[in-house]
Design an enzyme around this catalytic site. Sequence first.
Site, short mmCIF file in Angstrom:
data_model
loop_
_atom_site.label_atom_id
_atom_site.label_comp_id
_atom_site.label_asym_id
_atom_site.label_seq_id
_atom_site.Cartn_x
_atom_site.Cartn_y
_atom_site.Cartn_z
N HIS A 212 6.68 -2.40 -5.00
CA HIS A 212 5.41 -3.13 -5.15
C HIS A 212 5.60 -4.30 -6.11
O HIS A 212 6.56 -4.36 -6.86
CB HIS A 212 4.31 -2.22 -5.69
CG HIS A 212 3.72 -1.30 -4.67
ND1 HIS A 212 4.27 -0.08 -4.37
CD2 HIS A 212 2.63 -1.42 -3.86
CE1 HIS A 212 3.54 0.52 -3.43
NE2 HIS A 212 2.54 -0.28 -3.10
N HIS A 213 4.59 -5.16 -6.11
CA HIS A 213 4.49 -6.32 -7.00
C HIS A 213 4.53 -5.91 -8.48
O HIS A 213 4.15 -4.77 -8.83
CB HIS A 213 3.18 -7.07 -6.70
CG HIS A 213 1.98 -6.17 -6.78
ND1 HIS A 213 1.23 -6.04 -7.92
CD2 HIS A 213 1.41 -5.33 -5.87
CE1 HIS A 213 0.25 -5.17 -7.70
NE2 HIS A 213 0.34 -4.72 -6.47
N LYS B 95 1.54 -4.19 -10.62
CA LYS B 95 1.03 -2.83 -10.37
C LYS B 95 1.15 -1.97 -11.63
O LYS B 95 2.20 -1.91 -12.26
CB LYS B 95 1.80 -2.19 -9.19
CG LYS B 95 1.24 -0.85 -8.80
CD LYS B 95 1.68 -0.43 -7.41
CE LYS B 95 1.17 0.95 -7.04
NZ LYS B 95 -0.30 1.05 -7.07
#
Length: 248
Positions: free
Chosen positions: A142-143, A146
């Site tokens: 994920h980015h 997060k």
Amino acid sequence: MYYFHLVMKIALIGYGKMGHEIEKILVSRGHTIPLIIDFDNTDQLTAENLNACDVAIEFTTPATAYGNIVSCLEAGIPVVCGTTAWLDRLPEATEICQRNGGAFFYASNYSIGVNIFFAVNRQLARMMNRFPEYDVTLNEVHHVQKKDAPSGTAVTLAEDILTGIDRKTSWQLGTTTDPEKLEVTAQRRSVVPGIHTVVWESEADTITIDHTAKNRSGFAMGAVLAAEFLAGKRGAGKVYGMKDLLGF
Ligand SMILES: NC(=O)C1=CN([C@@H]2O[C@H](COP(=O)(O)OP(=O)(O)OC[C@H]3O[C@@H](n4cnc5c(N)ncnc54)[C@H](OP(=O)(O)O)[C@@H]3O)[C@@H](O)[C@H]2O)C=CC1
Ligand SMILES: O=C(O)C1=N[C@H](C(=O)O)C[C@H](O)C1
């Protein structure tokens, strides 16, 4: 499911990446948004303001989700929550929902594609129970913004694998050589919306299933469908999930 829906007044709680994405879909489907709550106007999350709406959609932070859900349930407004990493308090939220005759919808991932992926993962895990020569690992990316790891989606995938096979007893974040533990690894990279990969590996071969979100539109559409589903559920005293919405 995409063609007919009631037009509703929706409260948006959390106006970050998901709040903005959900707003676009709500507007495109004719809904109105009388109330938007973000970190700087939480004093506006009152029963009076909530009761000007039909349903609330909550995407905030692990630390704030539970309080927001309780505010909605106590105000008697159905609430869809997508926030992850607060589920240690799900039993309390369930109890409050039942006691107040509320309607609460939770999913770690609202994307229809991910929910199809969940079903494939459950089926594969059940099949693999007969084939101990395969080990299984799980990875998510994920980015960098997060807040939680592993992702809520990875936790759902891990718990479904543990239900399907007898040879693993728990999952662990990080690498492990313990054969009874399911290894779950997490990376944070750039602006990645979400990648989940399950790998089954034997001496002979590797089976990999993965889901890659190209953007956040799938998550947002699923959350809006859940809100439309809750429209007639005021007073139900029940907690719903994607199985109620999709039938699998
Ligand atoms: N179930 C699903 O399908 C999906 C779930 N998620 C989950 O949803 C959550 C939100 O994700 P995302 O939108 O990307 O995160 P963002 O950080 O972009 O947005 C969250 C927003 O909520 C605000 N906020 C903080 N505290 C409160 C509060 N008490 N009341 C209202 N708003 C508040 C934040 O402000 P500030 O930044 O100042 O703290 C921020 O603007 C995460 O837990 C994520 O894992 C994400 C995508 C899909
Ligand atoms: O924080 C995110 O971005 C996401 N969170 C959810 C999760 O934790 O599983 C869903 C999706 O992967 C995006």
